[in-house]
Design an enzyme around this catalytic site. Structure first.
Site, short mmCIF file in Angstrom:
data_model
loop_
_atom_site.label_atom_id
_atom_site.label_comp_id
_atom_site.label_asym_id
_atom_site.label_seq_id
_atom_site.Cartn_x
_atom_site.Cartn_y
_atom_site.Cartn_z
N TYR A 1 24.15 -12.86 -41.11
CA TYR A 1 25.31 -12.18 -40.57
C TYR A 1 26.10 -13.36 -39.78
O TYR A 1 26.32 -13.19 -38.60
CB TYR A 1 24.98 -10.96 -39.59
CG TYR A 1 24.19 -9.92 -40.36
CD1 TYR A 1 24.50 -9.82 -41.64
CD2 TYR A 1 23.49 -9.07 -39.39
CE1 TYR A 1 23.57 -8.63 -42.44
CE2 TYR A 1 22.56 -8.11 -40.15
CZ TYR A 1 22.64 -7.91 -41.51
OH TYR A 1 22.21 -6.73 -41.94
N HIS B 1 14.73 -9.43 -45.88
CA HIS B 1 15.92 -8.90 -45.88
C HIS B 1 16.53 -8.82 -47.73
O HIS B 1 16.60 -9.90 -48.38
CB HIS B 1 17.21 -9.99 -45.27
CG HIS B 1 18.35 -9.59 -45.19
ND1 HIS B 1 19.31 -10.03 -44.56
CD2 HIS B 1 18.91 -8.59 -45.58
CE1 HIS B 1 20.44 -9.56 -44.37
NE2 HIS B 1 20.27 -8.53 -45.08
#
Length: 333
Positions: free
Chosen positions: A59, A127
């Site tokens: 992110y 992830h």
């Protein structure tokens, strides 16, 4: 439990709040952000008792901004008063940007701890596991994470991703290996458009998963007020249906984001629901929506008529797209 330098570290139970703070927007993927507002949102969140923050190296600068925000309030809120989850494995959009090797796991955890100004992480997720070979996750990545847990650097080990079948498959394999996952996180599967997480919940529990976390009740901006992000992976037909739903909400004097958040919060079966925020007023609003839902549930209060009618119309518009899950990974990854 000991740390890698031999020091003893004893952790208590993790008691995640039912509402969590998603720091993904801190990376600026949705719109330009102000670091000062992000830091203020972190403090407001803690003031409200929302003491679980989720982030990832993927992110953008999210970990750095979150870490700086937590550092600013460390006298008021020491490390032991909140929980952090971050992720390993994904560092870009394309499959080539993934690295699930054991050494990268170790390095990534170390880098995240540095950016977040902490010497341990409460939860570390693999992830977007659907992008990589499951065998590597099972044989190399997860064993390394559980070793870091043993060393006291991690409290819970988990996986995250979009396709529920993939997540459940890994959870079952881990159960068969007598090393069940502590936690699983999926996103956009407990929303106005898709509630499949609720159906899969019993199977995850059978596979020994201790906790299930839901992220993005607004479905990655699909149910935000205003324009849906161009990059949203949903079909054009679904986006058009949501745009019509937004118009209906406007005629009823309600916001689709409020209705979407409350719809997700109404389901009590998951450990925590994470909602992305980057301003103090956003986490304040989410908190008020969440507490309003809890009040209704606890006191058996019906929805206001305008909200109820708008919700009925939204669900009718979304019927053709009900429980549709878009492909992940996307074809261009």
């Amino acid at each position: 439990m000991t740390t890698s330098n031999g020091a003893d570290r004893s952790f208590g139970e993790i008691n995640l709040p039912k509402l969590g703070f998603g720091a993904g927007p801190f990376g600026g993927a949705y719109h330009a952000i102000s670091e000062e507002e992000c830091h203020a949102a972190v403090e407001r969140s803690l003031d409200l008792g929302i003491n679980y923050f989720d982030t990832s190296p993927y992110y953008g600068d999210s970990e750095v901004v979150l870490g700086e925000g937590l550092k600013k309030v460390q006298k008021k809120y020491p490390r032991s008063t909140y929980y952090i989850s971050t992720k390993i494995g994904r560092y870009g959009y394309f499959k080539k940007d993934f690295d699930y090797s054991g050494q990268r796991v170790v390095d990534s955890v170390k880098e995240s701890m540095r950016r977040l100004n902490t010497d341990y992480l409460d939860i570390v997720f693999c992830h977007d596991v659907e992008f990589v070979n499951i065998d590597q996750i099972i044989q190399e990545t997860l064993p390394q994470l559980f070793q870091l847990k043993k060393e006291g650097k991690i409290r819970w080990v988990g996986i995250s991703g979009y396709p529920l079948d993939t997540l459940l498959n890994i959870a079952r394999i881990q159960s068969e290996r007598n090393q069940p996952l502590d936690v699983v996180l999926s996103y956009c599967h407990n929303t106005l458009q898709n509630t499949l997480y609720r159906d899969y919940q019993p199977e995850f529990i059978k596979a020994g998963v201790g906790h299930l976390i839901d992220a993005s009740p607004l479905s990655m901006g699909l149910f935000r007020d205003g324009v849906t992000p161009e990059w949203h992976p949903g079909s054009q037909e679904m986006k058009e249906a949501v745009n019509k739903a937004k118009e209906i909400c406007h005629t009823h004097g309600v916001c689709i984001s409020d209705i979407a958040s409350k719809y997700s919060f109404e389901y009590q079966g998951l450990t925590s629901t994470v909602i992305g925020c980057c301003k103090p007023e956003e986490i304040q609003r989410a908190y008020e929506q969440f507490t309003e839902v809890q009040r209704r549930i606890n006191h058996n209060i019906l929805k206001p008529e305008a909200e109820s009618k708008a919700l009925e119309s939204i669900l009718e518009l979304l019927k053709p797209h009900r429980n549709y899950s878009w492909p992940s990974p996307p074809s261009d990854a």
